[in-house]
Design a protein around this motif. Structure first.
Motif, mmCIF file in Angstrom:
data_model
loop_
_atom_site.group_PDB
_atom_site.id
_atom_site.type_symbol
_atom_site.label_atom_id
_atom_site.label_comp_id
_atom_site.label_asym_id
_atom_site.label_seq_id
_atom_site.Cartn_x
_atom_site.Cartn_y
_atom_site.Cartn_z
ATOM 1 N N GLU A 21 58.705 30.028 64.411
ATOM 2 C CA GLU A 21 58.814 30.978 65.338
ATOM 3 C C GLU A 21 59.741 32.330 64.564
ATOM 4 O O GLU A 21 59.818 33.391 64.735
ATOM 5 C CB GLU A 21 59.344 30.679 66.703
ATOM 6 C CG GLU A 21 58.437 29.947 67.547
ATOM 7 C CD GLU A 21 58.647 28.317 67.032
ATOM 8 O OE1 GLU A 21 59.569 27.891 66.061
ATOM 9 O OE2 GLU A 21 57.928 27.538 67.546
ATOM 10 N N ARG A 22 61.016 31.653 64.142
ATOM 11 C CA ARG A 22 61.835 32.583 63.559
ATOM 12 C C ARG A 22 61.072 33.302 62.207
ATOM 13 O O ARG A 22 61.376 34.635 61.886
ATOM 14 C CB ARG A 22 63.256 32.089 62.795
ATOM 15 C CG ARG A 22 64.163 32.935 62.561
ATOM 16 C CD ARG A 22 65.390 32.533 62.265
ATOM 17 N NE ARG A 22 66.184 33.538 61.762
ATOM 18 C CZ ARG A 22 67.443 33.551 60.978
ATOM 19 N NH1 ARG A 22 67.622 32.429 60.425
ATOM 20 N NH2 ARG A 22 68.058 34.580 60.711
ATOM 21 N N LEU A 23 60.465 32.582 61.361
ATOM 22 C CA LEU A 23 59.733 33.110 60.294
ATOM 23 C C LEU A 23 58.673 34.352 60.693
ATOM 24 O O LEU A 23 58.485 35.388 59.940
ATOM 25 C CB LEU A 23 58.957 32.288 59.519
ATOM 26 C CG LEU A 23 60.002 31.280 58.686
ATOM 27 C CD1 LEU A 23 58.972 30.009 58.020
ATOM 28 C CD2 LEU A 23 60.421 31.876 57.612
ATOM 29 N N VAL A 24 57.934 34.253 61.908
ATOM 30 C CA VAL A 24 57.110 35.185 62.360
ATOM 31 C C VAL A 24 57.959 36.294 62.906
ATOM 32 O O VAL A 24 57.530 37.490 62.784
ATOM 33 C CB VAL A 24 56.157 34.536 63.320
ATOM 34 C CG1 VAL A 24 55.413 35.689 63.777
ATOM 35 C CG2 VAL A 24 55.442 33.343 62.952
ATOM 36 N N SER A 25 59.079 36.123 63.471
ATOM 37 C CA SER A 25 59.738 37.168 64.083
ATOM 38 C C SER A 25 60.843 38.130 63.239
ATOM 39 O O SER A 25 61.142 39.145 63.697
ATOM 40 C CB SER A 25 60.427 36.654 65.319
ATOM 41 O OG SER A 25 61.476 35.698 64.990
ATOM 42 N N ALA A 26 61.122 37.353 62.066
ATOM 43 C CA ALA A 26 61.840 38.025 61.200
ATOM 44 C C ALA A 26 61.302 38.658 60.032
ATOM 45 O O ALA A 26 61.774 38.319 58.867
ATOM 46 C CB ALA A 26 63.240 37.075 61.044
ATOM 47 N N ILE A 27 60.315 39.352 60.274
ATOM 48 C CA ILE A 27 59.671 39.725 59.161
ATOM 49 C C ILE A 27 60.361 40.634 58.174
ATOM 50 O O ILE A 27 60.646 40.440 56.991
ATOM 51 C CB ILE A 27 58.227 40.549 59.669
ATOM 52 C CG1 ILE A 27 57.302 39.367 60.274
ATOM 53 C CG2 ILE A 27 57.366 41.164 58.535
ATOM 54 C CD1 ILE A 27 56.792 38.498 59.224
ATOM 55 N N ASP A 28 61.045 41.527 58.696
ATOM 56 C CA ASP A 28 61.936 42.665 58.119
ATOM 57 C C ASP A 28 62.826 41.864 57.325
ATOM 58 O O ASP A 28 63.532 42.494 56.571
ATOM 59 C CB ASP A 28 62.467 43.730 59.101
ATOM 60 C CG ASP A 28 61.370 44.542 59.508
ATOM 61 O OD1 ASP A 28 60.357 44.784 58.830
ATOM 62 O OD2 ASP A 28 61.219 45.064 60.904
ATOM 63 N N GLN A 29 63.463 40.817 57.703
ATOM 64 C CA GLN A 29 64.656 40.069 56.975
ATOM 65 C C GLN A 29 64.153 39.445 55.996
ATOM 66 O O GLN A 29 64.948 39.047 55.036
ATOM 67 C CB GLN A 29 65.389 39.346 58.002
ATOM 68 C CG GLN A 29 66.342 39.765 59.145
ATOM 69 C CD GLN A 29 66.755 38.839 60.049
ATOM 70 O OE1 GLN A 29 67.165 37.940 59.598
ATOM 71 N NE2 GLN A 29 67.083 39.528 61.187
ATOM 72 N N GLN A 30 62.925 39.278 55.829
ATOM 73 C CA GLN A 30 62.439 38.493 54.502
ATOM 74 C C GLN A 30 62.622 39.096 53.145
ATOM 75 O O GLN A 30 62.334 40.294 53.213
ATOM 76 C CB GLN A 30 61.048 37.851 54.935
ATOM 77 C CG GLN A 30 60.885 37.190 56.044
ATOM 78 C CD GLN A 30 59.398 36.663 56.391
ATOM 79 O OE1 GLN A 30 58.398 36.997 55.795
ATOM 80 N NE2 GLN A 30 59.111 36.178 57.611
#
Length: 423
Positions: free
Chosen positions: A241-250
């Motif tokens: 879930e965090r991977l989907v929500s933290a797109i800008d941090q990738q």
């Protein structure tokens, strides 16, 4: 004395053997199997790409240190009021106004221009940092892929080698039946051909193992040696879930944020060009003997009067470039969210398929081959075992491919977030 020497020699030899054995055990313990995490850490520390990105960051910081500074002063030399026509043409003494001058001039850009230059330099530092983060993510994933390639080849070798004893047993059964007059030469030749085909597959796997080790050595700098036997690819280091929500941090998106900062800084610099720049100059003029020397002071200011086709055009161009970067950034954000969602779905799908392989497909194929071979030993035909055997080999290779796809998707997801924000 001679007897004492003779008794000491076996003792010394025994101590040497014990010492040698202890050293061998210590050496083998020191060479622990290489885990994926250890391979990534070692490869990252030795990656030339990371050294290059660190040099880029140093260059950007050095450039930022001089941004916004005043330009170097200009030293001037010349002649003032030098006559070129008669009377007294080309003479330094014919006219009292003639003077040899030496001076200095200092250009003073506007405060807005210097602030915009500092902001642009700061944006370049952020861009270099974003490139370093993206490069680190790429290097970590590529090292993980290289480790997975070597690990996969080892899994293929284990899966195929596990069938070798059964193939050799089938050859012995076929030869025994042939000698007993119950079997046929065709069955004996078919069993031998099946064993030879398996040996060929194992030889190909051995060649693939050398190639995979070369790929891993490219990152480690040294031969990798033995790999850790297992790696749990069913759990990600961060929640899905965090991977989907933290797109800008990738990591791939951080480069776009830096580009947007650069475009905004360039726009601010273009706007600062509407502000006038200043200059100050002072010169000392020495005249002929008997005449007083002179000092001249000047203050200059640029006049951005015709901005419509000059500064305004530059501002419009920079603003259009910033808007383009913002639009591309949004498109990259959507594409990254789609890619992450697809990768998560595929990773979870492969996990379910692998579980089905382990729980159902592989045991059924093994039982089918065992029953077929038992039937052949009891006097039945060989063909059912050959069919079951080939089906099991293909199933095991398909299982290995599933492991590879699952592991590579894990690597593509596990290193999306930079290491400093990964829990």
């Amino acid at each position: 004395m001679l007897s004492m020497r003779l008794t000491r020699r076996p003792m010394v030899a025994g101590l040497a053997l014990l010492l040698g054995g202890a050293m061998a055990v210590a050496a083998s313990a020191a060479e622990a199997p290489l885990t994926l995490e250890a391979a990534v850490q070692q490869g990252l520390a030795r990656a030339p790409q990371m050294e290059a990105r660190a040099a880029d960051g140093t260059a950007a910081r050095e450039e930022a240190a001089r941004a916004g500074q005043l330009p170097d002063p200009v030293l001037t030399f010349g002649l003032a009021n030098f006559p070129v026509t008669e009377p007294g043409a080309f003479s330094l003494r014919s006219d009292g106004m003639t003077a040899r001058t030496v001076g200095v001039m200092q250009a003073i850009p506007s405060r807005s221009a210097r602030r915009a230059e500092r902001d642009l330099a700061g944006a370049r530092i952020d861009a270099a940092q974003a490139d370093r983060v993206a490069a680190e993510q790429s290097v970590r994933e590529r090292i993980a892929d290289a480790w997975i390639d070597a690990w996969l080849v080892e899994q293929q070798r284990i899966l195929l080698a596990d069938l070798h004893d059964e193939a050799a047993l089938a050859v012995r059964i076929a030869q025994a039946r042939l000698r007993g007059g119950e079997g046929s030469a065709v069955d004996a030749l078919a069993a031998q051909a099946e064993l030879a085909a398996l040996d060929n597959r194992l030889e190909a796997v051995a060649a693939d193992r050398l190639a995979a080790q070369a790929g891993l050595q490219r990152w480690l700098g040294t031969p990798p040696g033995a790999l850790a036997a297992t790696k749990d690819f069913s759990r990600l280091p961060v929640a899905a879930e965090r991977l989907v929500s933290a797109i800008d941090q990738q990591a791939p998106l951080q480069a776009w944020a830096a580009r947007e900062q650069l475009a905004q800084a360039a726009l601010d610099q273009a706007r600062a060009a509407r502000r006038p720049d200043w200059s100050v100059s002072a010169s000392y003029g020495r005249r002929a003997p008997g005449l007083s020397d002179m000092v001249m002071l000047e203050v200059g200011v640029s006049l951005p009067l015709f901005t419509r086709n000059r500064q305004d055009r530059g501002i419009s161009a920079s603003q259009a470039q910033r808007d383009a970067v913002q639009a591309d950034h949004e498109d990259a954000r959507r594409a990254q969210r789609e890619a992450v969602t697809r990768a998560l779905a595929a990773w979870q799908g492969w996990e379910q398929q692998i579980a089905r392989y382990r729980q159902t497909l592989l045991p059924l194929a093994r039982d089918r081959a065992h029953i077929a071979l038992a039937g052949y030993r009891g006097g039945g035909p060989l063909q059912p075992w050959l069919d079951a055997r080939r089906a099991e080999i293909e199933l095991r290779l398909g299982y290995a491919d599933a492991l590879a796809a699952h592991a590579r998707l894990w690597a593509s997801l596990a290193y999306l977030l930079p290491s400093e924000v990964t829990p």
